[in-house]
Design a protein around this motif. Sequence first.
Motif, PDB file in Angstrom:
ATOM      1  N   UNK A 287       0.839  -1.195   0.000  1.00 25.74           N
ATOM      2  CA  UNK A 287       0.000   0.000   0.000  1.00 25.74           C
ATOM      3  C   UNK A 287       0.874   1.245   0.000  1.00 25.74           C
ATOM      4  N   UNK A 288       0.734   2.078  -1.018  1.00 28.85           N
ATOM      5  CA  UNK A 288       1.406   3.367  -1.083  1.00 28.85           C
ATOM      6  C   UNK A 288       0.340   4.433  -1.231  1.00 28.85           C
TER       7      UNK A 288
ATOM      8  N   UNK B  30       8.657   4.378   0.336  1.00 32.94           N
ATOM      9  CA  UNK B  30       9.632   3.423   0.856  1.00 32.94           C
ATOM     10  C   UNK B  30       8.979   2.507   1.890  1.00 32.94           C
ATOM     11  N   UNK B  31       9.255   1.224   1.799  1.00 33.70           N
ATOM     12  CA  UNK B  31       8.632   0.268   2.712  1.00 33.70           C
ATOM     13  C   UNK B  31       9.389   0.210   4.027  1.00 33.70           C
ATOM     14  N   UNK B  32       8.634   0.144   5.126  1.00 35.16           N
ATOM     15  CA  UNK B  32       9.210   0.010   6.462  1.00 35.16           C
ATOM     16  C   UNK B  32       8.573  -1.190   7.148  1.00 35.16           C
ATOM     17  N   UNK B  33       9.310  -1.744   8.097  1.00 37.81           N
ATOM     18  CA  UNK B  33       8.840  -2.933   8.808  1.00 37.81           C
ATOM     19  C   UNK B  33       8.886  -2.677  10.306  1.00 37.81           C
ATOM     20  N   UNK B  34       7.842  -3.099  10.991  1.00 39.42           N
ATOM     21  CA  UNK B  34       7.761  -2.948  12.443  1.00 39.42           C
ATOM     22  C   UNK B  34       8.612  -4.010  13.121  1.00 39.42           C
TER      23      UNK B  34
ATOM     24  N   UNK C 149       4.446  -0.974   6.543  1.00 41.17           N
ATOM     25  CA  UNK C 149       3.884   0.346   6.244  1.00 41.17           C
ATOM     26  C   UNK C 149       4.762   1.008   5.199  1.00 41.17           C
ATOM     27  N   UNK C 150       4.254   2.034   4.551  1.00 39.78           N
ATOM     28  CA  UNK C 150       5.055   2.790   3.590  1.00 39.78           C
ATOM     29  C   UNK C 150       5.167   4.236   4.041  1.00 39.78           C
TER      30      UNK C 150
ATOM     31  N   UNK D 216      -0.138  -0.870   5.638  1.00 37.23           N
ATOM     32  CA  UNK D 216      -0.536  -1.796   4.578  1.00 37.23           C
ATOM     33  C   UNK D 216      -1.768  -2.597   4.967  1.00 37.23           C
ATOM     34  N   UNK D 217      -2.019  -2.740   6.254  1.00 38.82           N
ATOM     35  CA  UNK D 217      -3.111  -3.587   6.728  1.00 38.82           C
ATOM     36  C   UNK D 217      -4.490  -2.958   6.530  1.00 38.82           C
ATOM     37  N   UNK D 218      -4.632  -1.666   6.815  1.00 39.87           N
ATOM     38  CA  UNK D 218      -5.962  -1.050   6.699  1.00 39.87           C
ATOM     39  C   UNK D 218      -6.013   0.151   5.757  1.00 39.87           C
ATOM     40  N   UNK D 219      -4.848   0.531   5.178  1.00 36.20           N
ATOM     41  CA  UNK D 219      -4.846   1.627   4.217  1.00 36.20           C
ATOM     42  C   UNK D 219      -5.001   3.000   4.840  1.00 36.20           C
ATOM     43  N   UNK D 220      -4.840   3.111   6.164  1.00 36.14           N
ATOM     44  CA  UNK D 220      -4.981   4.407   6.839  1.00 36.14           C
ATOM     45  C   UNK D 220      -3.607   4.929   7.250  1.00 36.14           C
TER      46      UNK D 220
END
Length: 711
Positions: free
Chosen positions: A259-260, A613-617, A641-642, A654-658
């Motif tokens: 999701x971007x 840019x993609x980030x990871x928790x 998340x991006x 990316x999970x809920x688009x918010x």
Amino acid sequence: MNAKQGRARSPLQVEYVRAALLSNYNGLIYDEDLHGYDTAGREQRFLSRALSADALRIVTGCDHETAAKGVIDGEGDQGIDAVAVGDGSAEVWLVQAKWSDAGTAKLPKAEALTFADGVRLIDGRNFDPFNERMDPFRPRLDAVMGDARLRINLVVAVMGEAILPEASTAVLNRLREDANKHGPLLDYHVLGAADFYERLRQDVAPDPVNVTATMKNWLFKHTPFEAWQGTVAVKDIAGWHAEHGDALYEQNVRKSLGLTRINSGIKETLLEEPENFWYFNNGITVLCDRIEARYLGRRRGDEPVELTLAGVSVVNGAQTVTAIHEAFEANPDTVEEAEVTVRIFSLGDARGEYATRITETTNTQNDVSQRDFIALDPVQAEIREDFLLSGLGKIYTYKRGESDPAPEAGCSVEHAAVALACAHRTPDLAVRAGNSVDLLWERGDRGAYPRLFGETPGAHRIWRSVLVRRRVGAALDAERKRLHGRAADMARRGELLITHLVFQLIDQDRIDDPRYDWQPVLDEIPDKVSRVLPWLIFRVDGEFGRTSFLSSIFKDETRCRELAKLVLDDVRSGAEPPELREDYQPPARRPRRQRRPNAVPTLVDAGVITEGTQLTYRPQSEPEQVAVRDWLAEDPRRARATWVNDRVKCLLWSYDGKRYSASGLVQRIWELADYEDAPVAVQGPGRWRLESGLSLWDMAVQVLEEKNEEE
């Protein structure tokens, strides 16, 4: 005879076949008669049997278990190592196999004569001389030997070139002439190392993607290859993604980026204005091997046609396909009204000639970087395949948008490129990686990419290099806790240069050897770091002064070359590392804690992170990790998340688009994961990490320190 003469093989390919045979046939092949041999002797004989089984698998298409049951090798085999009889046909396969660790196996004349004698026994239905492992085949062989349709296929399997010695060829030719006097009955062919390696490649290759779409308002061209363009209902496209996922994008320069902000806009248009989607979207480009058209009306462009596509890859529009799928899942009734433009090219045999050109040109119209285009380099696909075949059991990803493997599970091309840059004989590439990983994708005479990947590094070299880099990083983390001020900063800023220096102190002669134990090399790294770091600190201050700007030193290739030579000479001399200055050691009393930088605004102002840019928790404590682990594992989007260049809500989940703030999204994850003992306050930027491994917090600190130096 079908001998692939001159097919090249490498020791690594032989090693991969060896590992696969030992793994795939373990426990399946009779080996009770091998217990009297030593370990090496038992393994060699087992490999020969496994090779004969794999030959049956190649020529008959059976599975490993069925192939293993065909092995009769051992005392009383009469020169025949494996047998197969066609199910419902009068076809027989007889195998003679020769294994060699060096990939130099041949079939001697004596063995060929024994093989021929065994074939004559079977042809004469004389089964008594054979061992008991032939017993299950006797009834079927007895039946087919009297069948007018009988065909006997002799297979010589050698772990070497698929070429028989002249004397052995003469033996089998005479046998064939005798058998075929009254019509075609018997033939033979040779399988070599290249054939077994190719089959191993096929075993790990992804299954082809086949889809169906109904196209309206279409145009058709048939030269230089078949091409269709028209509108397709988004429900068809959503179905593609639901069935095949990321396999749709195998030839694209990147996977879906998740999701971007752009994808979120595509999804929003579909959900709110489905009737306008066709106007606002550039469409999708598809390559395939074959198209079958079924006309649902007259053969006119204004009548629909159903297209069945074989061997599909979406080479442009991966983000559109993903957004369509997510919108369709959210509200199928609304989205069903929308259509999208689709171009389909059926390249067939011309795929090799046109696929890369089409992919490149269609993607240059969008926000595509040099990093994306490396996905079109066949070398990257070879490396991924090498990881699958090597027995490492690790994942290698190289397309932007693919999830980064967990550290213990594998590595991405970025991890590989940085590690290989550090391993290079000069520090130039490590310096470039420190300035920006993007510099490693540059082509041309002085570009880093051909120097890193031009010779196709093997999976073991890459993985072991990545492990070295990680171990150096862990050792430096421990060293920094014992340092203060400028010295601690040198340990952080000079990490890649220090990694390069450690690589130069390692014996890399056997880094490609799959059987070499690399763990002792890794165990010595902390000691090497503890010797390199003091000398580096000493030389930086001595050569450039105690008030010199560290950022300019570690970003300068010339200065780093000078430092590398000096430090390596110092370490190799065996002299004791110099004592650090007093102010480089932690003070007796803990200094007052500095105020934390406002990480997100700092990063947005500096513009150091590209939008999307993609980030990871990454949890920071064990209780936190335990609390969220299962919930995150249920859906990989939950940990991704991006980046959005916004001073407050900088993350698009990316999970809920918010959109959320960095800390707000961590707290939302804690809430949904039922983390009951979660702390009240959270330092979110420290938990969101880029592919490089740096967190948003690390990036912000780095930006501020460089700014302070400049001031």
